[in-house]
Scaffold this active site. Structure first.
Site, PDB file in Angstrom:
ATOM      1  N   MET A   1      40.108  60.744  26.383  1.00 34.21           N
ATOM      2  CA  MET A   1      40.117  59.287  26.516  1.00 34.21           C
ATOM      3  C   MET A   1      40.156  58.917  27.990  1.00 34.21           C
ATOM      4  SD  MET A   1      42.976  58.354  23.642  1.00 34.21           S
ATOM      5  CE  MET A   1      44.043  59.695  24.186  1.00 34.21           C
TER       6      MET A   1
ATOM      7  N   ILE B   1      48.137  64.537  24.229  1.00 32.44           N
ATOM      8  CA  ILE B   1      48.357  65.204  25.509  1.00 32.44           C
ATOM      9  C   ILE B   1      48.277  64.193  26.644  1.00 32.44           C
ATOM     10  CG2 ILE B   1      47.566  67.029  27.058  1.00 32.44           C
ATOM     11  CD1 ILE B   1      46.209  68.298  24.584  1.00 32.44           C
TER      12      ILE B   1
ATOM     13  N   GLY C   1      45.288  56.430  28.703  1.00 32.10           N
ATOM     14  CA  GLY C   1      44.299  57.470  28.428  1.00 32.10           C
ATOM     15  C   GLY C   1      44.890  58.865  28.347  1.00 32.10           C
ATOM     16  N   SER C   2      44.051  59.852  28.148  1.00 35.23           N
ATOM     17  CA  SER C   2      44.423  61.255  28.123  1.00 35.23           C
ATOM     18  C   SER C   2      43.557  62.010  27.127  1.00 35.23           C
ATOM     19  CB  SER C   2      45.902  61.444  27.824  1.00 35.23           C
ATOM     20  OG  SER C   2      46.276  62.739  28.196  1.00 35.23           O
ATOM     21  N   ARG C   3      44.184  62.793  26.218  1.00 35.37           N
ATOM     22  CA  ARG C   3      43.403  63.661  25.338  1.00 35.37           C
ATOM     23  C   ARG C   3      44.136  63.896  24.032  1.00 35.37           C
ATOM     24  NH1 ARG C   3      42.222  69.508  27.568  1.00 35.37           N
ATOM     25  NH2 ARG C   3      43.112  70.453  25.719  1.00 35.37           N
TER      26      ARG C   3
END
Length: 223
Positions: free
Chosen positions: A98, A156, A186-188
């Protein structure tokens, strides 16, 4: 536009901080150019915070055996790995990255029962790096779907995302495509699937939470 409840505190703190800084600049600095510059630098980014914490309306896909994306973003990893934290077997890892402008809300990828939950403190590496799955701040959530198969997915944190919100509790019965939490800025999200699952996405593909089918699980009962 609906704003996620777990983003309201961040928005309030940001607004108060910008108000204090801009007020101090206006009070102590006589230069009009500096005042205007401080206002633009402070106000413009904060004005977009409600957008970053938006909650989308989605046409949800909830069918037996279908695993939908838990997040908006881009598929950055599809590979067979050994998942040693909870599943303790080989699995297919599908990771969705993301960026700053994607929806930050996460959703359960299928219906089932929460069998495992653990929060891991950690580093803040760039989220698209493979090591982020094991070294970054993260939550791990195990789910058993109603045909007995089990998956694991992880929220994550990345370089800028330093707060993960998760609603999962072991023993909860949850419905696919309902909110499971939030990764701020955001991130993953990683999903670990059975090795015989049919993967329905490709590397680099843009996916949407609740609407994009990530995989089809085998040996699923008829609807």
């Amino acid at each position: 536009m609906k704003v996620h409840r777990d983003g309201l505190g961040t928005i309030l703190v940001a607004y108060l901080g910008v108000l204090a800084i801009c007020g101090s600049v206006i009070y102590f600095v006589d230069c009009l150019v500096i005042r205007i510059f401080a206002g633009i630098v402070g106000v413009v980014p904060v004005a977009f915070l409600p957008y970053f914490f938006r909650v989308p309306k989605r046409e949800c896909i909830c069918e037996n055996g279908l695993v939908t994306s838990a997040a908006d973003g881009k598929v950055v990893i599809i590979k067979k790995v050994y998942e040693g934290e909870h599943l303790r077997r080989e699995a297919i890892q599908v990771s969705v990255f993301m960026d700053f402008f994607n929806v930050h809300v996460n959703f359960y990828p299928l219906s089932g029962i929460i069998t495992y939950f653990k929060y891991h403190p950690g580093k803040y590496l760039l989220a698209f790096k493979p090591k982020a799955s094991e070294e970054n701040e993260r939550t791990s959530i195990g789910m058993k779907c109603f045909n007995g198969q089990e998956i694991l997915f992880r929220q994550i944190a990345g370089t800028f995302a330093r707060r993960i919100v998760s609603y999962a509790e072991v023993g909860d019965e949850v419905e696919g495509a309902t909110q499971c939490g939030l990764i701020k800025f955001g991130s993953r999200v990683d999903i670990f699937l059975p090795v015989d699952a049919e993967i329905c996405v490709q590397l680099g593909e843009e996916v949407r939470a609740c609407e994009t089918v990530i995989a089809k699980l085998s040996s699923c009962p008829e609807n």
